[in-house]
Design an enzyme around this catalytic site. Structure first.
Site, short mmCIF file in Angstrom:
data_model
loop_
_atom_site.label_atom_id
_atom_site.label_comp_id
_atom_site.label_asym_id
_atom_site.label_seq_id
_atom_site.Cartn_x
_atom_site.Cartn_y
_atom_site.Cartn_z
N GLU A 258 1.09 -1.28 -0.11
CA GLU A 258 -0.01 0.12 0.10
C GLU A 258 0.87 1.26 0.08
OE1 GLU A 258 -3.19 -0.06 -0.18
OE2 GLU A 258 -3.46 -2.31 0.10
N CYS A 297 -2.97 8.50 3.38
CA CYS A 297 -2.65 8.15 2.17
C CYS A 297 -3.88 8.41 1.08
CB CYS A 297 -2.43 6.69 2.43
SG CYS A 297 -3.80 5.57 2.95
P1 NAP Z 1 8.19 5.13 4.81
O1 NAP Z 1 9.19 6.24 5.04
O2 NAP Z 1 8.30 4.49 3.41
O3 NAP Z 1 8.25 3.85 5.92
C1 NAP Z 1 7.17 2.99 5.88
C2 NAP Z 1 7.71 1.86 6.73
O4 NAP Z 1 9.00 1.42 6.41
C3 NAP Z 1 8.16 2.40 8.35
O5 NAP Z 1 7.69 1.38 9.06
C4 NAP Z 1 9.82 2.38 7.89
O6 NAP Z 1 10.28 2.29 9.51
C5 NAP Z 1 9.98 0.95 7.36
N1 NAP Z 1 11.22 1.08 6.56
C6 NAP Z 1 11.82 2.11 6.02
N2 NAP Z 1 12.94 1.62 5.27
C7 NAP Z 1 12.96 0.35 5.67
C8 NAP Z 1 14.01 -0.66 5.35
N3 NAP Z 1 14.94 -0.71 4.77
N4 NAP Z 1 13.66 -2.21 5.96
C9 NAP Z 1 12.71 -2.10 6.68
N5 NAP Z 1 11.54 -1.29 6.66
C10 NAP Z 1 11.84 -0.11 6.28
O7 NAP Z 1 6.83 5.70 4.89
P2 NAP Z 1 6.14 6.73 6.03
O8 NAP Z 1 7.07 8.10 6.09
O9 NAP Z 1 6.16 6.10 7.53
O10 NAP Z 1 4.80 6.90 5.47
C11 NAP Z 1 4.36 7.94 4.88
C12 NAP Z 1 3.88 7.25 3.50
O11 NAP Z 1 3.24 6.13 3.42
C13 NAP Z 1 3.39 8.25 2.40
O12 NAP Z 1 3.99 8.30 0.98
C14 NAP Z 1 2.05 7.98 2.54
O13 NAP Z 1 1.24 8.07 1.25
C15 NAP Z 1 2.11 6.31 2.63
N6 NAP Z 1 0.84 5.49 3.08
C16 NAP Z 1 0.27 4.70 2.20
C17 NAP Z 1 -0.86 4.07 2.86
C18 NAP Z 1 -1.79 3.23 2.26
O14 NAP Z 1 -2.48 2.78 2.70
N7 NAP Z 1 -1.50 3.07 0.96
C19 NAP Z 1 -1.32 4.39 4.34
C20 NAP Z 1 -0.53 5.20 5.07
C21 NAP Z 1 0.61 5.87 4.66
P3 NAP Z 1 11.15 3.44 10.02
O15 NAP Z 1 10.10 4.57 10.10
O16 NAP Z 1 11.61 3.02 11.15
O17 NAP Z 1 12.01 4.11 8.91
#
Ligand code: NAP
Length: 676
Positions: A258, A297
Site C-alpha cells: 500500500e 494516504c
Molecule cells: P516510509 O518512510 O516508506 O516508511 C514506511 C515503513 O517502512 C516504516 O515502518 C519504516 O520504518 C519502514 N522502513 C523504511 N525503510 C525500511 C527498510 N529498509 N527495511 C524495513 N523497513 C523499512 O513511509 P512513512 O513516511 O512512514 O509513511 C508515509 C508514506 O506512507 C506516504 O507516502 C503515504 O502515502 C504512505 N501511506 C500509504 C498508505 C496506504 O494505505 N496506501 C497508508 C498510510 C501511508 P522506519 O520508520 O523505522 O524508518
C-alpha cells in the site's frame, strides 16, 4: 522529562532498546520523548517463535474461534482507549484524528470478527466458490479451497496511523490463522507499542501470535520463506527497495504493498455553486486536506472543477480553510494539529515548493501563519496550502509529487471525459471521489477511471448524511490501488483474509471433496438415520445425513386450488392451449411454488423439535415442468452446518425434487436454524 524506551516484544519477552536506538521527538513541542531500536534483536528467534508456536496455535482454532478472539481483543482495546488517546497527542494528532486511528482500528477489528463468524465456516478450511463439474457423470469434481499460510506475516506500517495501520492488517491475518510480527514506523511506534502491550496483557492471544519490532527490522526480510507474507504500507520508494530485494523475488515471497497516491476529487459538471453538491464538495475537500494534517494516504491531493466553477471553488475553499485553527492538538479549539516530525515538515515544504513551480499558491503561507497554543511554537506545524494550476494537461509535478501534508491543487476541466483523463494522470491511486447528482456522470467516471483507482467514492444530496467520507477506507471494501498506489489490496472483508491463505485447486471424487471441505457434495455417500432429521439436534445431525420422502401425485384440482388460493392464475397453470403455445411447457403445469409448498409438506416433522425456523432458500432452480398426474418426491441431505450463537446454528440442506421417472424437477438449498 523522562525519555520513554520503546521496547520490542520478541519471542514472548519485552526487549529494551540498545545503543543503536533512534530518538523520537514530540510533533508538538519538538522535545525528545522516546527512543526505539535494538540492533541485536534476535530475528531468527522471533521468526521461529511465530512459526513453531504462534502458527500452530492459531491454526488449531477455527475461523469462528479466531473471530471471537478478535472481537474480545477489540473490546479489550476499547476499554483502554483513553490511554491510547492520551499518548497519541504527541504525534501531532487531534482528538478527531484519534477517533479515526484508535476507534477506527477497533471498529475494523469488530467488522472482521463479525464477517469471520457470518461469512466463514466454523472450520479451518475456507471454500472458494462452488464445486466445478469436471466430468459428465459427476464422479470427478473440482473445488478451490484456502488454507492458512504456514509461516509468519511481517507487517511494516507507516507512521500516520499507528493503531489503525496495525489493526487493519492484524485482524485479517489472525482470522487467517497466521501469526504476525508488526513493525511500526519509528516516528509513532510508542503508540503502537502501547496498543501491543494492551493486547498482550489481555491474555487473549495465543503465545507467538503477535510480536513487535521497535526500530529497524535488521535482516528479517532476508530470512523469510515462501510461507511468509510481507504486508507493507508506506512510501513508493521504500516499497520498491523492499519488494525488489533478491531474496524476496527469488523466493516469490508474497508482498502486499500500500503506497502513496495522488488521489483526486472531481466536482461534477452538474454541481454548480448553489447546489447541495457544491457545498458538500467544499466540505469534503476541506476535511480531507486538514484531517491528520493531510497525512492520510487517501487525502485529496488533486481537485478538479469545471472551467466555469474554478473561481467559485477557489474562493469557497479559501473561506473554509481560513476557519481552520492550527495548533496544540491537546487544545479543544484546534482543528488541525502538527505533522509527525520536523523532517516530515521539511519534506512537505520541499514537495509543496516543487508543486509551486507549476501552480500558484492561493492559500497558506508556511512562513506566516498563526499557531495556537503556547507550547506549540517549536512543533512540526504547517498551514493548509491550496494551489491553483491552470494548465493541468501539461503540468507534471501536480500529478506526480505527493506532499504528505495539507497540500492540494485545484485544476480546471472542460468536460467529464477530460476530468477522467486528468484523474488518471495520477498513474494509479487509492481513491477518487466524484460529487455529482447525475448518475450518468458517475457511470462515465466508473468506466473511464475504474481501472486506475482502487476505490471510487460518489456522493451527493441523497447520500451525504450517511456517507463515510472520501478518505475513509472501510473494512468491508477493498483498500489499495493499481500502479503508483502499490498494486496491492487490503481488507474488502473476507478478500483481505485471503492475502494470508493459499488457494489450492482440489480435484477428486464427491467423497473426497466432501471430506476435505466438510460440506456434502452430491454424489457422496448419503447417510441414513432411523429418526427424522428434524427431530435431531444441530450437533447430532451428520454431514450427508439424508431423508427421502414418499411420493405425492399432483392433480389438476391441486393446481386450480393453488391458483385460486394464491391468486396466481398465470395462463401456464390455467389455460391448456395458451400453455402449449409457450416453448417451455407441454400444457398446463403446476406452479413452481406449489411444488415447493408440497415438498415442505412431504418432508415436514410437525411436532415441536430442534428445528426452530426456516430462514431461507438459496439457488432454487426449476428443471422440468410437472403436469397433473405426475408424482413428486423429495430428498433432503445435510450439506453444511454453521453455529450461530450459544443456542442454535444454521443447517444448510441440499434438496432435490424428482418425478415418478426419477427426473430432477427442482433443486435448492434450504436453510434452517436448529437448536444444539
Ligand atoms: P516510509 O518512510 O516508506 O516508511 C514506511 C515503513 O517502512 C516504516 O515502518 C519504516 O520504518 C519502514 N522502513 C523504511 N525503510 C525500511 C527498510 N529498509 N527495511 C524495513 N523497513 C523499512 O513511509 P512513512 O513516511 O512512514 O509513511 C508515509 C508514506 O506512507 C506516504 O507516502 C503515504 O502515502 C504512505 N501511506 C500509504 C498508505 C496506504 O494505505 N496506501 C497508508 C498510510 C501511508 P522506519 O520508520 O523505522 O524508518
Amino acid at each position: 522529562m523522562t525519555i520513554q524506551d520503546v521496547r520490542s516484544f520478541a519471542a514472548g519477552r519485552w526487549i529494551d532498546g540498545d545503543g543503536s536506538a533512534r530518538e523520537i521527538r514530540s510533533a508538538v513541542t519538538g522535545e525528545v520523548i522516546a527512543q526505539a531500536g535494538n540492533a541485536s534483536l534476535d530475528v531468527d528467534a522471533m521468526l521461529d517463535h511465530a512459526r513453531t508456536t504462534g502458527g500452530p496455535a492459531l491454526r488449531a482454532m477455527t475461523f469462528h474461534q479466531r473471530a471471537k478472539m478478535i472481537k474480545a481483543l477489540a473490546l479489550h482495546l476499547s476499554e483502554h482507549k483513553q490511554k491510547l488517546y492520551d499518548i497519541s497527542f504527541a504525534t501531532g494528532a487531534i482528538q478527531k484524528d484519534h477517533l479515526i486511528d484508535i476507534d477506527g482500528g477497533i471498529g475494523t477489528m469488530l467488522v472482521f470478527a463479525s464477517k469471520g463468524r457470518r461469512e466463514m465456516p466454523d472450520d479451518v478450511v475456507y471454500l472458494d466458490g462452488e464445486v466445478e463439474q469436471l466430468s459428465r457423470k459427476g464422479s470427478f469434481l473440482g473445488q478451490h479451497i484456502c488454507t492458512s499460510m504456514q509461516g509468519v506475516a511481517v507487517h511494516i506500517n507507516a507512521f500516520n496511523f499507528p493503531v489503525w495501520g496495525m489493526l487493519e492488517k492484524l485482524a485479517p491475518t489472525l482470522l487467517a490463522g497466521v501469526p504476525a510480527i508488526v513493525k511500526p514506523a519509528t516516528a509513532s511506534c510508542y503508540v503502537t507499542e502501547l496498543a501491543v502491550q494492551i493486547m498482550i496483557n489481555s491474555g487473549l492471544l495465543p503465545n507467538g501470535a503477535l510480536q513487535m519490532v521497535a526500530g529497524g527490522l535488521g535482516d528479517m526480510l532476508d530470512r523469510l520463506t515462501n510461507q511468509d507474507v510481507v504486508s507493507f504500507t508506506g512510501s513508493a520508494d521504500t516499497a520498491l527497495k523492499l519488494r525488489s530485494q533478491p531474496h524476496i523475488l527469488s523466493n516469490s515471497i508474497r508482498f502486499v504493498a500500500e503506497q502513496d497516491s495522488l488521489n483526486a476529487s472531481i466536482l461534477g459538471p452538474d454541481a454548480a455553486p448553489g447546489t447541495p453538491e457544491f457545498d458538500l464538495f467544499v466540505k469534503e475537500v476541506t476535511r480531507e486536506m486538514t484531517t491528520k494534517a493531510g497525512q492520510k494516504c487517501t487525502a485529496i491531493r488533486r481537485i478538479f472543477a469545471p472551467d466555469a466553477h474554478v473561481t467559485a471553488v477557489l474562493e469557497a475553499l479559501q473561506t473554509s480553510l481560513s476557519k481552520v485553527t492550527i495548533g496544540d492538538p491537546n487544545d479543544d479549539a484546534t482543528r488541525m494539529g502538527a505533522l509527525v516530525s520536523s523532517s516530515q515538515r521539511l519534506d512537505v515544504l520541499e514537495k509543496a515548493a516543487t508543486i509551486g513551480k507549476e501552480a500558484e499558491r492561493v492559500f497558506g503561507d508556511p512562513d506566516n501563519f498563526e499557531i495556537h497554543g503556547a507550547n506549540a511554537q517549536n512543533g512540526a506545524f504547517v498551514p493548509p496550502m491550496l494551489f491553483h494550476c491552470a494548465t493541468p494537461d501539461t503540468a507534471v509535478h501536480v500529478h506526480e509529487v505527493e506532499a504528505f501534508g495539507p497540500v492540494s491543487t485545484v485544476m480546471p476541466y472542460s468536460d467529464i471525459e477530460h476530468a477522467v483523463a486528468l484523474a488518471n494522470k495520477g498513474q494509479g491511486s487509492l481513491v477518487a471521489s466524484v460529487i455529482t447528482h447525475d448518475p450518468q456522470v458517475a457511470r462515465t467516471v466508473a468506466l473511464g477511471a475504474g481501472a486506475f483507482h482502487g476505490r471510487l467514492y460518489f456522493n451527493n444530496r441523497d447520500s451525504m448524511k450517511e456517507s463515510t467520507g472520501h478518505g475513509s477506507p472501510l473494512p468491508h471494501m477493498v483498500h489499495g490501488g493499481p500502479g503508483r498506489a502499490g498494486g496491492g489490496e487490503e481488507m474488502g472483508g473476507v478478500r483481505g483474509v485471503m492475502h494470508y491463505m493459499q488457494r489450492t485447486a482440489i480435484q477428486g471424487s464427491p467423497e473426497i471433496l466432501t471430506a476435505i471441505g466438510n460440506r456434502w457434495v452430491p454424489g457422496a455417500t448419503e447417510l441414513d438415520h432411523a429418526n427424522h432429521p428434524f427431530t435431531r439436534s444441530f450437533h447430532d445431525l451428520m454431514i450427508g445425513e439424508t431423508f427421502k420422502t414418499k411420493e405425492r401425485t399432483i392433480s389438476l384440482a391441486d393446481i386450480e386450488q393453488f391458483a385460486e388460493f394464491t391468486g396466481d392464475t398465470f395462463y401456464a397453470h390455467m389455460d391448456e392451449d395458451a400453455a402449449k403455445r409457450n416453448p417451455f411447457f407441454p400444457g398446463r403445469v403446476a406452479h413452481g411454488y406449489l411444488l415447493l409448498s408440497f415438498a415442505a409438506g412431504l418432508f415436514v416433522e410437525p411436532n415441536e423439535g430442534p428445528v426452530l425456523a426456516n430462514t431461507g432458500l438459496d439457488k432454487l432452480r426449476f428443471m422440468k415442468p410437472v403436469e397433473a398426474g405426475d408424482a413428486i418426491k423429495v430428498r433432503l441431505s445435510v450439506k453444511h452446518k454453521t453455529p450461530r450463537n450459544d443456542e442454535y446454528g444454521e443447517v444448510r440442506w441440499h434438496v432435490t425434487l424428482t418425478n415418478q421417472s426419477d427426473e430432477l424437477v427442482a433443486e435448492y438449498e434450504l436453510l434452517t436454524m436448529n437448536a444444539y
